[in-house]
Write a protein that holds these residues in place. Structure first.
Motif, PDB file in Angstrom:
ATOM      1  N   VAL A 149      -7.452   4.093   6.662  1.00  0.00           N
ATOM      2  CA  VAL A 149      -6.324   4.663   5.929  1.00  0.00           C
ATOM      3  C   VAL A 149      -5.225   3.607   5.815  1.00  0.00           C
ATOM      4  O   VAL A 149      -4.764   3.060   6.825  1.00  0.00           O
ATOM      5  N   THR A 150      -4.803   3.307   4.586  1.00  0.00           N
ATOM      6  CA  THR A 150      -3.755   2.310   4.367  1.00  0.00           C
ATOM      7  C   THR A 150      -2.439   2.931   3.900  1.00  0.00           C
ATOM      8  O   THR A 150      -1.390   2.288   3.976  1.00  0.00           O
ATOM      9  N   GLU A 151      -2.502   4.178   3.416  1.00  0.00           N
ATOM     10  CA  GLU A 151      -1.277   4.856   2.976  1.00  0.00           C
ATOM     11  C   GLU A 151      -1.487   6.360   3.024  1.00  0.00           C
ATOM     12  O   GLU A 151      -2.550   6.864   2.655  1.00  0.00           O
ATOM     13  N   VAL A 152      -0.456   7.068   3.491  1.00  0.00           N
ATOM     14  CA  VAL A 152      -0.469   8.530   3.507  1.00  0.00           C
ATOM     15  C   VAL A 152       0.756   9.012   2.744  1.00  0.00           C
ATOM     16  O   VAL A 152       1.892   8.780   3.170  1.00  0.00           O
ATOM     17  N   ILE A 159      -4.269  10.140   0.034  1.00  0.00           N
ATOM     18  CA  ILE A 159      -4.497   9.090   1.026  1.00  0.00           C
ATOM     19  C   ILE A 159      -5.100   7.896   0.311  1.00  0.00           C
ATOM     20  O   ILE A 159      -6.004   8.054  -0.514  1.00  0.00           O
ATOM     21  N   ARG A 160      -4.623   6.708   0.630  1.00  0.00           N
ATOM     22  CA  ARG A 160      -5.262   5.494   0.120  1.00  0.00           C
ATOM     23  C   ARG A 160      -6.124   4.911   1.231  1.00  0.00           C
ATOM     24  O   ARG A 160      -5.720   4.875   2.396  1.00  0.00           O
ATOM     25  N   LYS A 198      -2.776   9.340   9.917  1.00  0.00           N
ATOM     26  CA  LYS A 198      -1.851   8.211  10.006  1.00  0.00           C
ATOM     27  C   LYS A 198      -2.484   6.955   9.413  1.00  0.00           C
ATOM     28  O   LYS A 198      -3.716   6.823   9.370  1.00  0.00           O
ATOM     29  N   GLU A 199      -1.631   6.044   9.004  1.00  0.00           N
ATOM     30  CA  GLU A 199      -2.110   4.730   8.576  1.00  0.00           C
ATOM     31  C   GLU A 199      -2.771   4.035   9.762  1.00  0.00           C
ATOM     32  O   GLU A 199      -2.281   4.103  10.889  1.00  0.00           O
ATOM     33  N   GLY A 200      -3.898   3.388   9.513  1.00  0.00           N
ATOM     34  CA  GLY A 200      -4.631   2.710  10.578  1.00  0.00           C
ATOM     35  C   GLY A 200      -5.784   3.533  11.123  1.00  0.00           C
ATOM     36  O   GLY A 200      -6.669   2.996  11.804  1.00  0.00           O
ATOM     37  N   GLN A 228      -6.786   5.866  15.412  1.00  0.00           N
ATOM     38  CA  GLN A 228      -6.831   4.453  15.790  1.00  0.00           C
ATOM     39  C   GLN A 228      -6.745   4.277  17.302  1.00  0.00           C
ATOM     40  O   GLN A 228      -7.243   3.287  17.857  1.00  0.00           O
TER      41      GLN A 228
END
Length: 233
Positions: A149-152, A159-160, A198-200, A228
């Protein structure tokens, strides 16, 4: 003179009676219906045996191929697979069956249900790039991938993801999306809400193809999150 008139009168009555008998069929004659000759019966029996044998052979050599309908006519469709690989599918109005898949169920439909760009599964006898179809199934194609996940985006609920296959994806989290997360202590799956992502985090997802809003943007059917923290404990 009277005798002549009487004789003529009887002759007219007699001739009318004979004429009526000649034209009026008897009840027995009117009930007679044409019967099939032995040759016609043998021909129909042979046709039935041939059709049964063809169906048996087609069932025995049954294989499957899937793709998107690129062209359609009354007697055939063309389907396109990944890499622009094409198959010509021939339709037999007497033998080919048509179904629609809904979850784990299937129901019989008519040929008109199949439209251009529909994703279908074809069962039949395959000879190189041609298929004599026993059955066509109108289905949905699902896409499975994983990444980080790189963006929320909590305003638009997407989600990106940087995919492990080097592709970048955008996943829309809809009301029907099933969201699960691995509990890092028990390793059990727990249902979560969007705010837990979450991102990560590592993500595995299933999305339905054919509903892209833009390239590589899918409505997510199901997502599985591995926090993560699991990798840094």
């Amino acid at each position: 003179m009277k005798k002549i008139i009487i004789i003529l009168f009887f002759l007219l009555i007699f001739s009318g009676s004979v004429y009526a008998q000649t034209l009026t069929p008897s009840p027995a004659q009117s009930l007679i219906t044409p019967t099939k000759s032995q040759e016609q019966i043998d021909t129909e029996t042979l046709k039935e045996k041939v059709a049964s044998k063809v169906a048996e052979l087609r069932e025995k050599n049954n294989k499957a191929v899937s793709g998107y309908i690129s062209e359609k006519s009354d007697s055939q469709v063309k389907i396109k697979r990944a890499g622009n690989e094409e198959y010509l599918v021939r339709i037999d109005k007497d033998l080919t069956k048509f179904y629609q898949i809904a979850g784990t169920q299937k129901k019989e439909v008519n040929y008109a249900t199949f439209k251009k760009d529909s994703y279908i599964l074809v069962e039949g006898v395959i000879n190189e790039k041609e298929v004599d179809a026993n059955a066509l199934y109108l289905d949905e194609e699902f896409f499975v991938a994983s990444g980080m996940v790189t963006e929320v985006n909590s305003d638009e609920f997407y989600i990106r993801v940087a995919g492990n296959d080097k592709e970048n994806y955008t996943l829309d989290v809809e009301t029907f999306t099933k969201e699960d997360m691995v509990n890092i202590k028990t390793l059990a799956l727990e249902k979560i809400g969007f705010s837990k992502i979450k991102e990560g985090d590592t993500i595995h997802f299933i999305a339905k193809q054919g509903l892209e809003k833009e390239p590589n943007r899918f409505p997510a059917q199901r997502i599985l999150i591995i926090p993560q923290e699991y990798f840094i404990k």
